[in-house]
Design a protein around this motif. Structure first.
Motif, mmCIF file in Angstrom:
data_model
loop_
_atom_site.group_PDB
_atom_site.id
_atom_site.type_symbol
_atom_site.label_atom_id
_atom_site.label_comp_id
_atom_site.label_asym_id
_atom_site.label_seq_id
_atom_site.Cartn_x
_atom_site.Cartn_y
_atom_site.Cartn_z
ATOM 1 N N UNK A 121 43.930 20.433 -1.982
ATOM 2 C CA UNK A 121 44.816 21.586 -1.968
ATOM 3 C C UNK A 121 45.679 21.673 -3.205
ATOM 4 N N UNK A 122 46.204 20.533 -3.656
ATOM 5 C CA UNK A 122 47.027 20.518 -4.868
ATOM 6 C C UNK A 122 46.231 21.053 -6.051
ATOM 7 N N UNK A 151 44.583 25.345 -9.865
ATOM 8 C CA UNK A 151 43.528 26.219 -10.377
ATOM 9 C C UNK A 151 43.885 27.683 -10.190
ATOM 10 N N UNK A 152 44.499 28.008 -9.051
ATOM 11 C CA UNK A 152 44.918 29.384 -8.800
ATOM 12 C C UNK A 152 46.052 29.792 -9.722
ATOM 13 N N UNK A 153 46.845 28.821 -10.175
ATOM 14 C CA UNK A 153 47.879 29.113 -11.158
ATOM 15 C C UNK A 153 47.301 29.354 -12.544
ATOM 16 N N UNK A 178 42.482 21.425 7.187
ATOM 17 C CA UNK A 178 42.709 22.722 6.556
ATOM 18 C C UNK A 178 44.187 22.948 6.295
ATOM 19 N N UNK A 179 45.037 22.567 7.232
ATOM 20 C CA UNK A 179 46.480 22.710 7.026
ATOM 21 C C UNK A 179 46.975 21.901 5.848
ATOM 22 N N UNK A 180 46.455 20.683 5.691
ATOM 23 C CA UNK A 180 46.851 19.867 4.543
ATOM 24 C C UNK A 180 46.432 20.525 3.232
ATOM 25 N N UNK A 181 45.239 21.121 3.226
ATOM 26 C CA UNK A 181 44.759 21.796 2.017
ATOM 27 C C UNK A 181 45.644 22.990 1.662
ATOM 28 N N UNK A 182 45.978 23.790 2.655
ATOM 29 C CA UNK A 182 46.831 24.960 2.406
ATOM 30 C C UNK A 182 48.216 24.536 1.950
ATOM 31 N N UNK A 242 48.011 23.377 -1.654
ATOM 32 C CA UNK A 242 47.794 24.493 -2.574
ATOM 33 C C UNK A 242 49.072 25.298 -2.775
ATOM 34 N N UNK A 243 49.754 25.599 -1.691
ATOM 35 C CA UNK A 243 50.984 26.391 -1.794
ATOM 36 C C UNK A 243 52.050 25.642 -2.583
ATOM 37 N N UNK A 244 52.168 24.335 -2.343
ATOM 38 C CA UNK A 244 53.199 23.553 -3.016
ATOM 39 C C UNK A 244 52.951 23.476 -4.516
ATOM 40 N N UNK A 245 51.720 23.158 -4.915
ATOM 41 C CA UNK A 245 51.440 23.019 -6.350
ATOM 42 C C UNK A 245 51.526 24.361 -7.064
ATOM 43 N N UNK A 246 51.075 25.434 -6.398
ATOM 44 C CA UNK A 246 51.180 26.755 -7.019
ATOM 45 C C UNK A 246 52.638 27.135 -7.245
ATOM 46 N N UNK A 247 53.488 26.845 -6.277
ATOM 47 C CA UNK A 247 54.911 27.158 -6.414
ATOM 48 C C UNK A 247 55.568 26.316 -7.492
ATOM 49 N N UNK A 248 55.220 25.046 -7.575
ATOM 50 C CA UNK A 248 55.815 24.177 -8.590
ATOM 51 C C UNK A 248 55.564 24.727 -9.985
#
Length: 486
Positions: A214-215, A220-222, A247-251, A254-260
Motif C-alpha cells: 500500500x505504501x 506511485x499514485x503520487x 485489503x484494509x492494510x493496503x488502503x 496507500x492513503x498514508x504515503x500519498x498524504x505524506x
C-alpha cells in the motif's frame, strides 16, 4: 492439494513455441542437463542486463534529436521519431530558471507544473544535478541525459521486480526487457518512476507484505494517477477471498504515503498542487484516444468527452469486477490489474505514446506468451511511428511531409485493436483457467500473496463454485481454491 511445484525456474523455451524459436539465435533451448543458478549471471541478472541494453538502444534512437533536432524547429524531431518532453519542459516549466515547482508561477500559458508531486520532485532533483554552465542547448542536453540516467535506474528496478514477482517464472520478465515499445518510449517522459514503484508494490504484495504494498502504491499514485487502480482490482479479489484485513492494510498504507508526499504542497502551494487535477479534468480530447478518432471521423467536437470517458471507464471497471466475481476460478492479481489499467487507457481522453509502458510489466505477468505479446507490441510500434509522422504532417505546412489524418486514424485503430486483443486473451484465460500458462504447473496465483491458494468465500456464479483444473504438464492435476494441505 497435490504438490507439483519445484524450485527450478520454469523455462519458457519448453512452453512457448515463439520463445523456443527465438532461442535459436543464442544456441537453442536450454537442455535438460543445463546448470541453472550458482552463477552471477542468474535469470534476474540476465533480465536486468537485457533491459539496460534495450534502454541504451532507445537512447541511441534519440540521438538525432539530442544532437540537433530538438533545437531546430518542431518538424525534424517528428520525422526522426525521437521527440521527448524532457528537454522542452526543462525550459518551459521553469527548471532552467531555478523556479520551484508548484510554488512559483510560470510565465507561459501553463501557470504551474501539471504533473503530480512526486514526478515534480523527480524533475526538480534532475535539474539540481544538471550542470549550470554553457549554452541553453547544452543544458537541455545535460538535463535529458541526467533524467535518462535516473530513468535507467527505474528500468532496472522494474526488471528486477517483474522477474521476482512470479518466483518460478523469472524469464517472463524478458517480455518487459525486450519490448520494442519500452526502448522507443522510455525517455519520452517520466512515467518509468511510477511504473517502478508499481512494480515494486506488486512484488511486495506477492510476498504477503500488504502494508508495504500500500505504501508503494500510494507513492506511485503520487507520481502518476493510474496505480491507484490496482486497489480496485484487489478490492474484487479480496472480496471474493474474504481477505478484508489485507485489503484494509493496503488502503491504509496507500492513503498514508500519498498524504505524506502531497500534504506539504497542498498546505503551502494549493494552486500549484491542484494544477495536475484541474488540467486532467479540463483537458480536451487529444492525440491517440478513441474519442479523437470518433471526433475526426464524425466531425463532432465531443465537448462532453470528459463525461463520456469517465462513464465508459466506470462501466468497464464494473464489468471487470463482475468478471472477477463470476469467473470459474478467482483471477490472478496480475490479470485483473492488467485489465483495469488497460480499460483506463482505452477510455482515456488522450493516449500519449509512453502510456504503453504502464501495461508492459503487467502484460508480462498477466499473459506471458510471446506470440500475443509481440502482436500487441507491433500495433504499439505502428502507433509510435504514426503519431510522430502525423505531427510532422501537421507542422510541415504546404509541404505535407508525413502521415495525413486518415493514416493517423489507422494508427490509432491499430493501437486500440492491439490492446483489445491482449485484453481478450487475458479474459479468455480468466474464463478458461485451464488455458492459463502460469497455472499449468499447479500454481494458483504466484503474484497473489495472501490470495494465493485462498478459498473463495463469495462468488456470484455456480460455475465459480465448481472446481476447475489447469492442464499442467507431466499429467499432474491440481484443484484450486482449497486450503493448503488438502
Amino acid at each position: 492439494m497435490t504438490k507439483v511445484q519445484e524450485d527450478r525456474p520454469v523455462l519458457p523455451t519448453r512452453q512457448d513455441e515463439v520463445a523456443a524459436a527465438g532461442s535459436e539465435f543464442i544456441g537453442g533451448p536450454i537442455g535438460r542437463h543445463a546448470r541453472l543458478g550458482g552463477h552471477w549471471l542468474h535469470p534476474v541478472g540476465v533480465v536486468v542486463l537485457v533491459a539496460l541494453g534495450m534502454f541504451a538502444l532507445g537512447m541511441v534512437q534519440k540521438l538525432p534529436c539530442y544532437d540537433w533536432a530538438w533545437f531546430r524547429g518542431a518538424g525534424s524531431q517528428y520525422t526522426h521519431a525521437c521527440y521527448s518532453d524532457i528537454p522542452h519542459l526543462f525550459v518551459a516549466r521553469g527548471f532552467a530558471d531555478g523556479l520551484t515547482p508548484y510554488f512559483d508561477r510560470l510565465p507561459g500559458d501553463m501557470e504551474y507544473l501539471e504533473y503530480p508531486v512526486l514526478t515534480g520532485l523527480f524533475m526538480e532533483v534532475a535539474s539540481w544535478l544538471t550542470p549550470g554552465g554553457g549554452s541553453m542547448q547544452h543544458r537541455e542536453q545535460m538535463y535529458w541525459m541526467v533524467n535518462a540516467g535516473m530513468l535507467m535506474a527505474c528500468a532496472a528496478v522494474i526488471a528486477v521486480c517483474v522477474a521476482r514477482t512470479h518466483r518460478r517464472r523469472p524469464w517472463d520478465a524478458l517480455l518487459f526487457a525486450l519490448a520494442p515499445a519500452f526502448a522507443l518510449t522510455a525517455t519520452i517522459n517520466w512515467d518509468l518512476l511510477a511504473i517502478a514503484l508499481t512494480a515494486a508494490a506488486m512484488l511486495m504484495w506477492s510476498r504477503g507484505r500488504t502494508l508495504l504494498f500500500g505504501v508503494l502504491v500510494g507513492l506511485a499514485t503520487a507520481a502518476k494517477l493510474y496505480p491507484v487502480l490496482l486497489l480496485g482490482a484487489l478490492f474484487v479479489l479480496c472480496w471474493r477471498a474474504g481477505k478484508w484485513r489485507a485489503f484494509g492494510a493496503a488502503v491504509l498504507g496507500a492513503a498514508a504515503s500519498w498524504l505524506v508526499v502531497n500534504l506539504p504542497v497542498m498546505l503551502f502551494a494549493w494552486d500549484g498542487w491542484k494544477k495536475f487535477y484541474t488540467f486532467s479534468q479540463e483537458r480536451p480530447i487529444d492525440f491517440g484516444s478513441v474519442w479523437l478518432l470518433i471526433s475526426q471521423r464524425s466531425g463532432n467536437p465531443l465537448t462532453d468527452a470528459n463525461t463520456y470517458a469517465t462513464g465508459l471507464t466506470l462501466l468497464l471497471c464494473a464489468a471487470i469486477g463482475l468478471l472477477g466475481l463470476t469467473a470459474p476460478r478467482r483471477p490472478r492479481f496480475a490479470q485483473l490489474a492488467f485489465l483495469v489499467v488497460a480499460v483506463f487507457i482505452l477510455a482515456n481522453k488522450v493516449y500519449s505514446p509512453q502510456y504503453v509502458l504502464w501495461l508492459i510489466p503487467l502484460a508480462a505477468l498477466a499473459r506471458p506468451r510471446w506470440r500475443d505479446f509481440l502482436v500487441w507490441q507491433a500495433t504499439e510500434v505502428v502507433y509510435f511511428l504514426g503519431i510522430w509522422f502525423y505531427l510532422a504532417y501537421t507542422t510541415s505546412g504546404d509541404k505535407h511531409q508525413g502521415l495525413p489524418t486518415e493514416g493517423y486514424q489507422l494508427a490509432i485503430a491499430a493501437h486500440l485493436l492491439g490492446t483489445l486483443y491482449l485484453c481478450a486473451v487475458v479474459v479468455r484465460d480468466i474464463l478458461m483457467p485451464e488455458r492459463d500458462v502460469v497455472r499449468r504447473d499447479g500454481s494458483d496465483d504466484p503474484s497473489g500473496g495472501v490470495l494465493d491458494g485462498a478459498e473463495d468465500v463469495f462468488v456470484l456464479s455456480d460455475a465459480a463454485r465448481a472446481p476447475r483444473n489447469a492442464a499442467p504438464s507431466e499429467g499432474q492435476r491440481v484443484r484450486w481454491g482449497t486450503a493448503p494441505g488438502d
